[in-house]
Motif scaffolding. Structure first.
Motif, PDB file in Angstrom:
ATOM      1  N   HIS A  79       1.399   6.406  -6.996  1.00 44.67           N
ATOM      2  CA  HIS A  79       0.307   7.323  -7.341  1.00 44.67           C
ATOM      3  C   HIS A  79       0.756   8.775  -7.256  1.00 44.67           C
ATOM      4  O   HIS A  79       0.438   9.584  -8.130  1.00 44.67           O
ATOM      5  CB  HIS A  79      -0.908   7.095  -6.424  1.00 44.67           C
ATOM      6  N   SER A  80       1.514   9.104  -6.211  1.00 44.50           N
ATOM      7  CA  SER A  80       1.965  10.496  -6.081  1.00 44.50           C
ATOM      8  C   SER A  80       2.953  10.842  -7.201  1.00 44.50           C
ATOM      9  O   SER A  80       2.918  11.953  -7.746  1.00 44.50           O
ATOM     10  CB  SER A  80       2.573  10.750  -4.708  1.00 44.50           C
ATOM     11  N   ARG A  81       3.809   9.897  -7.594  1.00 48.01           N
ATOM     12  CA  ARG A  81       4.730  10.159  -8.717  1.00 48.01           C
ATOM     13  C   ARG A  81       3.947  10.357 -10.016  1.00 48.01           C
ATOM     14  O   ARG A  81       4.240  11.273 -10.793  1.00 48.01           O
ATOM     15  CB  ARG A  81       5.703   9.003  -8.891  1.00 48.01           C
ATOM     16  N   PHE A  82       2.971   9.472 -10.240  1.00 48.74           N
ATOM     17  CA  PHE A  82       2.161   9.624 -11.458  1.00 48.74           C
ATOM     18  C   PHE A  82       1.376  10.928 -11.429  1.00 48.74           C
ATOM     19  O   PHE A  82       1.234  11.593 -12.466  1.00 48.74           O
ATOM     20  CB  PHE A  82       1.199   8.437 -11.632  1.00 48.74           C
ATOM     21  N   SER A 122       0.839  -1.203   0.000  1.00 48.25           N
ATOM     22  CA  SER A 122       0.000   0.000   0.000  1.00 48.25           C
ATOM     23  C   SER A 122       0.872   1.251   0.000  1.00 48.25           C
ATOM     24  O   SER A 122       0.572   2.221  -0.707  1.00 48.25           O
ATOM     25  CB  SER A 122      -0.916   0.018   1.221  1.00 48.25           C
ATOM     26  N   ASP A 123       1.946   1.244   0.793  1.00 44.58           N
ATOM     27  CA  ASP A 123       2.857   2.391   0.803  1.00 44.58           C
ATOM     28  C   ASP A 123       3.484   2.601  -0.569  1.00 44.58           C
ATOM     29  O   ASP A 123       3.544   3.741  -1.068  1.00 44.58           O
ATOM     30  CB  ASP A 123       3.962   2.194   1.846  1.00 44.58           C
ATOM     31  N   GLU A 124       3.952   1.513  -1.176  1.00 44.57           N
ATOM     32  CA  GLU A 124       4.557   1.627  -2.505  1.00 44.57           C
ATOM     33  C   GLU A 124       3.541   2.109  -3.524  1.00 44.57           C
ATOM     34  O   GLU A 124       3.866   2.936  -4.396  1.00 44.57           O
ATOM     35  CB  GLU A 124       5.145   0.282  -2.943  1.00 44.57           C
ATOM     36  N   LEU A 125       2.325   1.643  -3.424  1.00 44.47           N
ATOM     37  CA  LEU A 125       1.273   2.066  -4.345  1.00 44.47           C
ATOM     38  C   LEU A 125       0.964   3.549  -4.164  1.00 44.47           C
ATOM     39  O   LEU A 125       0.806   4.280  -5.146  1.00 44.47           O
ATOM     40  CB  LEU A 125       0.015   1.221  -4.115  1.00 44.47           C
ATOM     41  N   ARG A 126       0.919   4.027  -2.917  1.00 49.85           N
ATOM     42  CA  ARG A 126       0.706   5.461  -2.672  1.00 49.85           C
ATOM     43  C   ARG A 126       1.844   6.287  -3.264  1.00 49.85           C
ATOM     44  O   ARG A 126       1.616   7.336  -3.864  1.00 49.85           O
ATOM     45  CB  ARG A 126       0.592   5.719  -1.171  1.00 49.85           C
ATOM     46  N   GLN A 127       3.087   5.821  -3.087  1.00 55.61           N
ATOM     47  CA  GLN A 127       4.226   6.547  -3.652  1.00 55.61           C
ATOM     48  C   GLN A 127       4.142   6.594  -5.175  1.00 55.61           C
ATOM     49  O   GLN A 127       4.407   7.634  -5.792  1.00 55.61           O
ATOM     50  CB  GLN A 127       5.534   5.890  -3.216  1.00 55.61           C
ATOM     51  N   ARG A 139       2.365  13.718 -10.011  1.00 58.38           N
ATOM     52  CA  ARG A 139       3.325  14.781 -10.334  1.00 58.38           C
ATOM     53  C   ARG A 139       3.635  14.787 -11.828  1.00 58.38           C
ATOM     54  O   ARG A 139       3.693  15.847 -12.460  1.00 58.38           O
ATOM     55  CB  ARG A 139       4.603  14.593  -9.531  1.00 58.38           C
ATOM     56  N   LEU A 140       3.835  13.566 -12.393  1.00 64.15           N
ATOM     57  CA  LEU A 140       4.102  13.494 -13.843  1.00 64.15           C
ATOM     58  C   LEU A 140       2.909  14.020 -14.633  1.00 64.15           C
ATOM     59  O   LEU A 140       3.079  14.771 -15.610  1.00 64.15           O
ATOM     60  CB  LEU A 140       4.410  12.063 -14.265  1.00 64.15           C
ATOM     61  N   GLU A 141       1.732  13.653 -14.227  1.00 66.93           N
ATOM     62  CA  GLU A 141       0.532  14.111 -14.912  1.00 66.93           C
ATOM     63  C   GLU A 141       0.408  15.626 -14.801  1.00 66.93           C
ATOM     64  O   GLU A 141       0.036  16.307 -15.761  1.00 66.93           O
ATOM     65  CB  GLU A 141      -0.692  13.420 -14.282  1.00 66.93           C
ATOM     66  N   GLN A 142       0.746  16.135 -13.654  1.00 68.54           N
ATOM     67  CA  GLN A 142       0.683  17.589 -13.458  1.00 68.54           C
ATOM     68  C   GLN A 142       1.713  18.284 -14.333  1.00 68.54           C
ATOM     69  O   GLN A 142       1.437  19.320 -14.928  1.00 68.54           O
ATOM     70  CB  GLN A 142       0.921  17.893 -11.980  1.00 68.54           C
ATOM     71  N   LEU A 143       2.887  17.710 -14.438  1.00 66.47           N
ATOM     72  CA  LEU A 143       3.929  18.303 -15.289  1.00 66.47           C
ATOM     73  C   LEU A 143       3.511  18.288 -16.760  1.00 66.47           C
ATOM     74  O   LEU A 143       3.771  19.231 -17.509  1.00 66.47           O
ATOM     75  CB  LEU A 143       5.248  17.563 -15.127  1.00 66.47           C
ATOM     76  N   ILE A 144       2.884  17.211 -17.161  1.00 70.51           N
ATOM     77  CA  ILE A 144       2.481  17.090 -18.561  1.00 70.51           C
ATOM     78  C   ILE A 144       1.332  18.042 -18.888  1.00 70.51           C
ATOM     79  O   ILE A 144       1.301  18.643 -19.955  1.00 70.51           O
ATOM     80  CB  ILE A 144       2.079  15.629 -18.872  1.00 70.51           C
ATOM     81  N   THR A 145       0.411  18.220 -17.970  1.00 69.74           N
ATOM     82  CA  THR A 145      -0.779  19.019 -18.253  1.00 69.74           C
ATOM     83  C   THR A 145      -0.617  20.493 -17.924  1.00 69.74           C
ATOM     84  O   THR A 145      -1.510  21.274 -18.209  1.00 69.74           O
ATOM     85  CB  THR A 145      -1.989  18.470 -17.463  1.00 69.74           C
ATOM     86  N   THR A 146       0.486  20.923 -17.369  1.00 70.09           N
ATOM     87  CA  THR A 146       0.663  22.346 -17.063  1.00 70.09           C
ATOM     88  C   THR A 146       0.896  23.111 -18.355  1.00 70.09           C
ATOM     89  O   THR A 146       1.471  22.589 -19.330  1.00 70.09           O
ATOM     90  CB  THR A 146       1.856  22.561 -16.116  1.00 70.09           C
TER      91      THR A 146
END
Length: 167
Positions: A146-149, A139-144, A151-158
């Motif tokens: 998700h947060s990376r994805f 669950s911890d790894e999955l949360r990490q 951030r990547l999604e935010q970088l791509i859509t900015t």
């Protein structure tokens, strides 16, 4: 909620201290009663058999030996009752001996099963804890991830697009 499994009920029953004490107590009482019965049967059979023709059980020590070999169902054939009442006593002694050894055998089997059930319970606890720990780690790894994805999604859509690759 599903009904408890047979294994769970067996583990609860055999793993209890009360159950173990009950088996030990039953074994001790069975042994005590059998010893008393053998001594009483030896004491009773001597006067019954002594006056019979071809009697082989004519003394108390012989009667004790006869009762032990009869209770254990060994029956060497060296001593045996020749009267009807002697045979009735022999039947009671045989049944008592068989009952005693059945109770002792059941107690030993319960002791083995109880030890195995205790080890299975300990193993199940360890496996359950390991499963819980591994689920928590996943669950911890999955949360990490998700947060990376995110951030990547935010970088791509900015606006302005993703930053230029560095060489």
């Amino acid at each position: 909620m599903p009904p408890p499994s047979f294994a769970y009920l067996l583990r609860r029953l055999l793993g209890s201290e009360h159950w173990r004490r009950l088996h030990v107590r039953a074994s001790l009482w069975a042994a005590l009663i059998t010893v008393l019965l053998l001594l009483c049967a030896s004491w009773i059979i001597v006067p019954i058999e002594t006056s019979a023709p071809k009697a082989t059980i004519t003394s108390f020590p012989d009667a004790v030996w006869w009762s032990i070999e009869t209770a254990t169902t060994v029956g060497y054939g060296d001593l045996f009752p020749v009267t009807a009442w002697g045979r009735v006593i022999a039947t009671v002694v045989m049944l008592a001996g068989i009952s005693l050894f059945s109770i002792v055998t059941a107690s030993i089997a319960t002791w083995f099963v109880s030890g195995a059930a205790r080890r299975v319970h300990q193993l199940a606890t360890v496996i359950e804890k390991a499963g819980h720990d591994s689920r928590a780690d996943a669950s911890d790894e999955l949360r990490q991830l998700h947060s990376r994805f995110d951030r990547l999604e935010q970088l791509i859509t900015t606006p302005g697009g993703p930053p230029a690759p560095r060489d």
